[in-house]
Write an enzyme that holds these catalytic residues in place. Structure first.
Site, PDB file in Angstrom:
ATOM      1  N   ARG A  53       0.830  -1.225   0.000  1.00 48.93           N
ATOM      2  CA  ARG A  53       0.000   0.000   0.000  1.00 48.93           C
ATOM      3  C   ARG A  53       0.860   1.270   0.000  1.00 48.93           C
ATOM      4  O   ARG A  53       0.475   2.290   0.592  1.00 48.93           O
ATOM      5  CB  ARG A  53      -0.944   0.034   1.210  1.00 48.93           C
ATOM      6  CG  ARG A  53      -1.861  -1.145   1.325  1.00 48.93           C
ATOM      7  CD  ARG A  53      -2.917  -1.210   0.218  1.00 48.93           C
ATOM      8  NE  ARG A  53      -3.692  -2.413   0.378  1.00 48.93           N
ATOM      9  CZ  ARG A  53      -3.366  -3.580  -0.193  1.00 48.93           C
ATOM     10  NH1 ARG A  53      -2.311  -3.681  -1.015  1.00 48.93           N
ATOM     11  NH2 ARG A  53      -4.098  -4.646   0.014  1.00 48.93           N
ATOM     12  N   SER A  65     -10.380  -0.826   4.587  1.00 41.76           N
ATOM     13  CA  SER A  65      -9.503  -1.047   5.741  1.00 41.76           C
ATOM     14  C   SER A  65      -8.927   0.281   6.213  1.00 41.76           C
ATOM     15  O   SER A  65      -8.305   1.000   5.433  1.00 41.76           O
ATOM     16  CB  SER A  65      -8.363  -1.990   5.361  1.00 41.76           C
ATOM     17  OG  SER A  65      -8.886  -3.271   5.080  1.00 41.76           O
ATOM     18  N   GLU A 110      -4.092   3.244   6.961  1.00 38.37           N
ATOM     19  CA  GLU A 110      -3.995   3.046   5.511  1.00 38.37           C
ATOM     20  C   GLU A 110      -4.751   4.183   4.820  1.00 38.37           C
ATOM     21  O   GLU A 110      -4.334   4.689   3.783  1.00 38.37           O
ATOM     22  CB  GLU A 110      -4.608   1.697   5.123  1.00 38.37           C
ATOM     23  CG  GLU A 110      -4.599   1.460   3.614  1.00 38.37           C
ATOM     24  CD  GLU A 110      -5.151   0.092   3.230  1.00 38.37           C
ATOM     25  OE1 GLU A 110      -4.867  -0.902   3.936  1.00 38.37           O
ATOM     26  OE2 GLU A 110      -5.856   0.013   2.211  1.00 38.37           O
TER      27      GLU A 110
HETATM   28  C1  LIG Z   1     -15.670  -1.097   0.713  1.00 40.05           C
HETATM   29  C2  LIG Z   1     -14.225  -0.844   0.399  1.00 40.05           C
HETATM   30  C3  LIG Z   1     -13.386  -1.900   0.118  1.00 40.05           C
HETATM   31  C4  LIG Z   1     -12.026  -1.668  -0.183  1.00 40.05           C
HETATM   32  N1  LIG Z   1     -11.248  -2.743  -0.470  1.00 40.05           N
HETATM   33  C5  LIG Z   1      -9.942  -2.520  -0.786  1.00 40.05           C
HETATM   34  C6  LIG Z   1      -9.097  -3.627  -1.120  1.00 40.05           C
HETATM   35  O1  LIG Z   1      -9.508  -4.776  -1.161  1.00 40.05           O
HETATM   36  N2  LIG Z   1      -7.800  -3.363  -1.407  1.00 40.05           N
HETATM   37  C7  LIG Z   1      -7.297  -2.098  -1.400  1.00 40.05           C
HETATM   38  O2  LIG Z   1      -6.102  -1.908  -1.693  1.00 40.05           O
HETATM   39  N3  LIG Z   1      -8.071  -1.042  -1.078  1.00 40.05           N
HETATM   40  C8  LIG Z   1      -9.382  -1.213  -0.782  1.00 40.05           C
HETATM   41  N4  LIG Z   1     -10.166  -0.150  -0.461  1.00 40.05           N
HETATM   42  C9  LIG Z   1      -9.577   1.198  -0.385  1.00 40.05           C
HETATM   43  C10 LIG Z   1      -9.647   1.995  -1.682  1.00 40.05           C
HETATM   44  O3  LIG Z   1     -10.754   1.580  -2.500  1.00 40.05           O
HETATM   45  C11 LIG Z   1      -8.362   1.859  -2.510  1.00 40.05           C
HETATM   46  O4  LIG Z   1      -7.248   2.351  -1.802  1.00 40.05           O
HETATM   47  C12 LIG Z   1      -8.480   2.611  -3.838  1.00 40.05           C
HETATM   48  O5  LIG Z   1      -7.421   2.252  -4.673  1.00 40.05           O
HETATM   49  C13 LIG Z   1      -8.498   4.137  -3.652  1.00 40.05           C
HETATM   50  O6  LIG Z   1      -8.856   4.709  -4.890  1.00 40.05           O
HETATM   51  P1  LIG Z   1      -9.635   6.104  -4.928  1.00 40.05           P
HETATM   52  O7  LIG Z   1      -9.756   6.485  -6.340  1.00 40.05           O
HETATM   53  O8  LIG Z   1     -10.909   6.004  -4.166  1.00 40.05           O
HETATM   54  O9  LIG Z   1      -8.589   7.032  -4.178  1.00 40.05           O
HETATM   55  P2  LIG Z   1      -8.911   8.276  -3.245  1.00 40.05           P
HETATM   56  O10 LIG Z   1      -9.524   7.806  -1.973  1.00 40.05           O
HETATM   57  O11 LIG Z   1      -9.620   9.305  -4.018  1.00 40.05           O
HETATM   58  O12 LIG Z   1      -7.414   8.738  -2.930  1.00 40.05           O
HETATM   59  C14 LIG Z   1      -6.549   7.918  -2.156  1.00 40.05           C
HETATM   60  C15 LIG Z   1      -5.136   8.520  -2.197  1.00 40.05           C
HETATM   61  O13 LIG Z   1      -4.633   8.410  -3.521  1.00 40.05           O
HETATM   62  C16 LIG Z   1      -4.282   9.694  -4.025  1.00 40.05           C
HETATM   63  N5  LIG Z   1      -4.607   9.727  -5.453  1.00 40.05           N
HETATM   64  C17 LIG Z   1      -5.791   9.467  -6.027  1.00 40.05           C
HETATM   65  N6  LIG Z   1      -5.706   9.590  -7.369  1.00 40.05           N
HETATM   66  C18 LIG Z   1      -4.429   9.954  -7.620  1.00 40.05           C
HETATM   67  C19 LIG Z   1      -3.703  10.247  -8.821  1.00 40.05           C
HETATM   68  N7  LIG Z   1      -4.297  10.201 -10.016  1.00 40.05           N
HETATM   69  N8  LIG Z   1      -2.392  10.581  -8.725  1.00 40.05           N
HETATM   70  C20 LIG Z   1      -1.784  10.636  -7.529  1.00 40.05           C
HETATM   71  N9  LIG Z   1      -2.411  10.383  -6.355  1.00 40.05           N
HETATM   72  C21 LIG Z   1      -3.730  10.039  -6.404  1.00 40.05           C
HETATM   73  C22 LIG Z   1      -5.121  10.679  -3.234  1.00 40.05           C
HETATM   74  O14 LIG Z   1      -4.523  11.972  -3.198  1.00 40.05           O
HETATM   75  C23 LIG Z   1      -5.119  10.026  -1.863  1.00 40.05           C
HETATM   76  O15 LIG Z   1      -3.945  10.317  -1.167  1.00 40.05           O
HETATM   77  C24 LIG Z   1     -11.523  -0.348  -0.176  1.00 40.05           C
HETATM   78  C25 LIG Z   1     -12.389   0.726   0.114  1.00 40.05           C
HETATM   79  C26 LIG Z   1     -13.720   0.489   0.379  1.00 40.05           C
HETATM   80  C27 LIG Z   1     -14.626   1.652   0.648  1.00 40.05           C
END
Ligand SMILES: Cc1cc2nc3c(=O)[nH]c(=O)nc-3n(C[C@H](O)[C@H](O)[C@H](O)COP(=O)(O)OP(=O)(O)OC[C@H]3O[C@@H](n4cnc5c(N)ncnc54)[C@H](O)[C@@H]3O)c2cc1C
Length: 306
Positions: free
Chosen positions: A179, A228, A298
């Protein structure tokens, strides 16, 4: 492209922009926890070129916050002093380049990447199916599930700098861990190229179905959360540590530790970011007291407290 995005919408510092530029945007509707204060400025570009134009005229010292689908973010109640750049859905391109390589822009939902890859007869990205974020978020977080990890399949990425210039890097130029991803400072993902194996679409679809089924059994579905909250410490699970400290179901106001998965915090309705953050700090203190383990978050916590 969405028809409404074909015509320039807004003039900003002498340039015309196609995307959606807003002042004082509440982050509640942009985060999966459904909490967060107001961002001073919010820009949802119509595409990579549009984003480049916008960034080329931003003041050098403007604070930037990148937003995918907000599924891993806690925005504090005092909001964000700076500009939020939302990649979804504007950065929505996805193209098969041949030889197992799929180019995906940052705003594409990870689940869509999984579906498209198996439809293309490619294997390896099925694990993305149940991750409710954007591909840019998966790149930034090295998102993973059920043994799969984003960067294991990345060949190259495209990043944008503060001046709107695009740079292409090979995956080997990044330091990638659980991560965590370290790359060039002050640059952000606009696209990535996945290198996948060729295989059966039928088997890929079956695998997605199985993985989504497993998720449904082990995670709270349909409730506002951010997945998480804590990283798993080496050799252990944050959920196990929280549960065995007797904290399942513990609440701070309307923010509660899930009864289904102890590493999830649920907004049961009307929780504030402050309540969620207070619960996070409480869980950290209790797990430290009971198990002697310091849990690290995380989820990314940003913005100002009220
Ligand atoms: C129900 C649920 C289940 C989940 N299961 C998992 C799982 O199984 N595995 C897992 O790894 N995660 C999981 N997650 C967490 C999350 O979905 C992941 O971390 C996902 O990849 C985040 O993507 P996002 O677009 O929502 O990022 P955001 O929440 O919008 O951003 C997260 C971080 O990434 C940065 N970021 C976003 N886009 C960019 C970009 N283009 N360039 C640079 N930085 C950027 C943001 O600034 C921030 O710091 C889960 C979340 C939920 C709600």
């Amino acid at each position: 492209m969405n028809m409404s995005l074909k015509m320039p919408h807004t003039e900003f510092k002498g340039i015309e922009l196609y995307g959606d530029l807003r002042q004082f945007e509440s982050m509640v509707r942009h985060t999966s926890w459904r909490v967060g204060g107001v961002a001073d400025c919010y820009y949802r570009p119509a595409g990579i070129d549009d984003l480049g134009r916008f960034m080329s005229v931003l003041p050098e010292d403007e604070s930037l916050y990148w937003l995918g689908l907000g599924s891993n973010l806690l925005v504090r109640d005092g909001g964000i002093r700076g500009t939020v750049i939302a990649t979804s859905p504007g950065l929505g391109g996805m193209d098969y380049l041949g030889e197992g390589r799929l180019r995906v822009e940052a705003g594409v939902a990870s689940a869509k990447v999984a579906r498209r890859s198996v439809a293309q007869g490619l294997r390896g990205a099925e694990f993305l199916a149940g991750i409710p974020g954007s591909f840019g978020g998966a790149l930034a977080m090295n998102a993973g599930a059920f043994g799969g990890e984003t960067w294991r399949h990345i060949a190259a990425v495209e990043m944008i700098d503060r001046h709107g210039q695009i740079h292409t890097y090979s995956a080997t130029e990044f330091s990638v861990g659980y991560r965590s991803v370290q790359g060039p400072a002050q640059q952000w993902f606009v696209a990535g190229v996945l290198q996948l194996d060729k295989g059966s679409s039928e088997e890929g679809r079956g695998m997605i179905k199985t993985l989504l089924g497993k998720r449904g059994e082990s995670q709270p579905i349909g409730l506002a959360n951010a997945g998480s909250v804590f990283r798993n410490p080496p050799g252990d699970y944050a959920a196990r540590l929280i549960e065995t400290a007797g904290l399942k179901g513990h609440c701070e106001g309307a923010a509660c530790v899930s009864d289904v998965h102890a590493n999830f915090i649920i907004n049961t309705g009307g929780a504030s970011a402050t309540q969620i953050e207070t619960l996070i700090r409480f869980l950290q203190a209790e797990v430290q007291r009971v198990h002697g383990v310091q849990l690290e978050t995380e989820v990314h916590v940003i913005g100002e407290a009220l």
